[in-house]
Design a protein around this motif. Structure first.
Motif, PDB file in Angstrom:
ATOM      1  N   UNK A 159      35.725  43.100  28.187  1.00  0.00           N
ATOM      2  CA  UNK A 159      36.198  43.606  26.900  1.00  0.00           C
ATOM      3  C   UNK A 159      37.172  44.779  27.053  1.00  0.00           C
ATOM      4  N   UNK A 160      37.594  45.057  28.285  1.00  0.00           N
ATOM      5  CA  UNK A 160      38.457  46.201  28.565  1.00  0.00           C
ATOM      6  C   UNK A 160      39.821  45.727  29.062  1.00  0.00           C
ATOM      7  N   UNK A 161      40.874  46.370  28.591  1.00  0.00           N
ATOM      8  CA  UNK A 161      42.206  46.184  29.183  1.00  0.00           C
ATOM      9  C   UNK A 161      42.745  47.559  29.573  1.00  0.00           C
ATOM     10  N   UNK A 162      43.467  47.614  30.680  1.00  0.00           N
ATOM     11  CA  UNK A 162      43.986  48.894  31.169  1.00  0.00           C
ATOM     12  C   UNK A 162      45.432  48.747  31.626  1.00  0.00           C
ATOM     13  N   UNK A 163      46.102  49.902  31.724  1.00  0.00           N
ATOM     14  CA  UNK A 163      47.459  49.903  32.273  1.00  0.00           C
ATOM     15  C   UNK A 163      47.441  49.605  33.768  1.00  0.00           C
ATOM     16  N   UNK A 192      38.761  42.436  36.182  1.00  0.00           N
ATOM     17  CA  UNK A 192      39.713  43.497  35.852  1.00  0.00           C
ATOM     18  C   UNK A 192      41.117  43.223  36.380  1.00  0.00           C
ATOM     19  N   UNK A 193      41.253  42.417  37.418  1.00  0.00           N
ATOM     20  CA  UNK A 193      42.610  42.088  37.884  1.00  0.00           C
ATOM     21  C   UNK A 193      43.361  41.279  36.834  1.00  0.00           C
ATOM     22  N   UNK A 194      42.619  40.543  35.993  1.00  0.00           N
ATOM     23  CA  UNK A 194      43.237  39.789  34.901  1.00  0.00           C
ATOM     24  C   UNK A 194      43.485  40.649  33.676  1.00  0.00           C
ATOM     25  N   UNK A 195      42.761  41.760  33.554  1.00  0.00           N
ATOM     26  CA  UNK A 195      42.811  42.584  32.348  1.00  0.00           C
ATOM     27  C   UNK A 195      43.652  43.843  32.507  1.00  0.00           C
ATOM     28  N   UNK A 212      35.385  38.772  54.337  1.00  0.00           N
ATOM     29  CA  UNK A 212      33.979  38.765  53.966  1.00  0.00           C
ATOM     30  C   UNK A 212      33.702  37.620  52.992  1.00  0.00           C
ATOM     31  N   UNK A 213      32.463  37.503  52.592  1.00  0.00           N
ATOM     32  CA  UNK A 213      32.003  36.300  51.890  1.00  0.00           C
ATOM     33  C   UNK A 213      32.686  36.063  50.559  1.00  0.00           C
ATOM     34  N   UNK A 214      32.869  37.124  49.764  1.00  0.00           N
ATOM     35  CA  UNK A 214      33.316  36.966  48.389  1.00  0.00           C
ATOM     36  C   UNK A 214      34.747  37.468  48.183  1.00  0.00           C
ATOM     37  N   UNK A 215      35.624  36.551  47.813  1.00  0.00           N
ATOM     38  CA  UNK A 215      37.009  36.937  47.529  1.00  0.00           C
ATOM     39  C   UNK A 215      37.048  37.763  46.250  1.00  0.00           C
ATOM     40  N   UNK A 216      37.799  38.866  46.274  1.00  0.00           N
ATOM     41  CA  UNK A 216      37.936  39.707  45.090  1.00  0.00           C
ATOM     42  C   UNK A 216      39.350  39.695  44.524  1.00  0.00           C
ATOM     43  N   UNK A 217      40.368  39.670  45.387  1.00  0.00           N
ATOM     44  CA  UNK A 217      41.762  39.626  44.941  1.00  0.00           C
ATOM     45  C   UNK A 217      42.537  38.643  45.804  1.00  0.00           C
ATOM     46  N   UNK A 218      43.269  37.747  45.173  1.00  0.00           N
ATOM     47  CA  UNK A 218      44.186  36.897  45.926  1.00  0.00           C
ATOM     48  C   UNK A 218      45.447  37.694  46.239  1.00  0.00           C
ATOM     49  N   UNK A 219      46.198  37.245  47.202  1.00  0.00           N
ATOM     50  CA  UNK A 219      47.452  37.906  47.545  1.00  0.00           C
ATOM     51  C   UNK A 219      48.382  37.948  46.335  1.00  0.00           C
TER      52      UNK A 219
END
Length: 252
Positions: A159-163, A192-195, A212-219
């Protein structure tokens, strides 16, 4: 964390297995004290008790307590934070992840005013709030080692968007991108990378070439990478996807 416990961790990392008599002789503490320390470290999932001593939990599964992570590579984190602060202007809205790198960056944000900062890290929230110049929103959820996570945390983040969003990670791979050992930490970053309008990845040189096991950000989802030293040529070639800023480089 007490220096004695930190020394035990370093000894186990070095030797892979240590006995209680070895630790008693090395540290000059009683066996009962050593056992209490080992029990404490096992509860944190840093070591595993075995008959007569302890062994190291598989390195990539270790999630050190916040106070240890905060002090690890502190000089590099400070340099990265100094480079990152130039991108933040007064009145901006910002997401800071639960990482110790973001915690160090929060100290630099005291130079700005009228920011709106969102974070799941309790230490980071306290640091931002201490000057009373900026607003801070603690993203709620299950509290563990001074930061929140889980489904409630993700629902609030959605529910959050940021600059700007500032992320760190456990490892960075040329193909896999940024990754973490904990699903909770990776999950909120994916949201948050989408928001956020601009995504910054803050990482020191020790994080490169690991996955590591869980991807957090794609290139492709990164806008800026900020690190303490120039990456190798293969990593630097990724500047076709995002801008890379490194220590002592202000050319941008």
């Amino acid at each position: 964390m007490e220096a004695r416990k930190e020394e035990i961790i370093e000894l186990i990392k070095k030797k892979k297995y240590v006995s209680i008599p070895f630790l008693e002789e090395k540290l000059h503490y009683s066996q009962s004290t050593i056992r209490r320390d080992l029990n404490y470290l096992e509860r944190l999932h840093i070591i595993k008790r075995v008959p007569g001593g302890a062994v190291l939990v598989k390195e990539e599964l270790i999630e050190n307590p916040n106070e240890i992570k905060y002090e690890t590579n502190k000089e590099e984190k400070n340099l990265i934070a100094e480079l990152a602060i130039d991108f933040v202007e007064d009145y901006a809205s910002i997401f800071l992840d639960a990482s110790s790198t973001s915690q160090v960056f929060a100290e630099k944000l005291k130079r700005r005013k009228n920011l709106k900062v969102f974070t799941p890290n309790l230490y980071t929230a306290k640091e931002i709030e201490s000057t009373r110049k900026n607003q801070v929103y603690l993203i709620g959820g299950l509290l563990n080692d001074e930061h929140t996570g889980g489904s409630f945390c993700n629902e609030m983040a959605a529910q959050i968007t940021t600059d700007y969003a500032f992320f760190s990670c456990r490892g960075f791979d040329l193909n896999f991108g940024a990754s973490d050992a904990l699903e909770n930490e990776a999950g909120i970053k994916k949201i948050m990378k989408e928001n956020s309008k601009k995504n910054f990845l803050l990482l020191d040189h020790t994080k490169f070439n690991s996955m590591y096991t869980f991807q957090s950000l794609t290139v492709e989802s990164i806008d800026y990478m900020i690190t303490d030293r120039k990456p190798n040529n293969a990593t630097y070639a990724l500047n076709k996807y995002f801008e890379i800023i490194y220590g002592n480089d202000y050319s941008r």
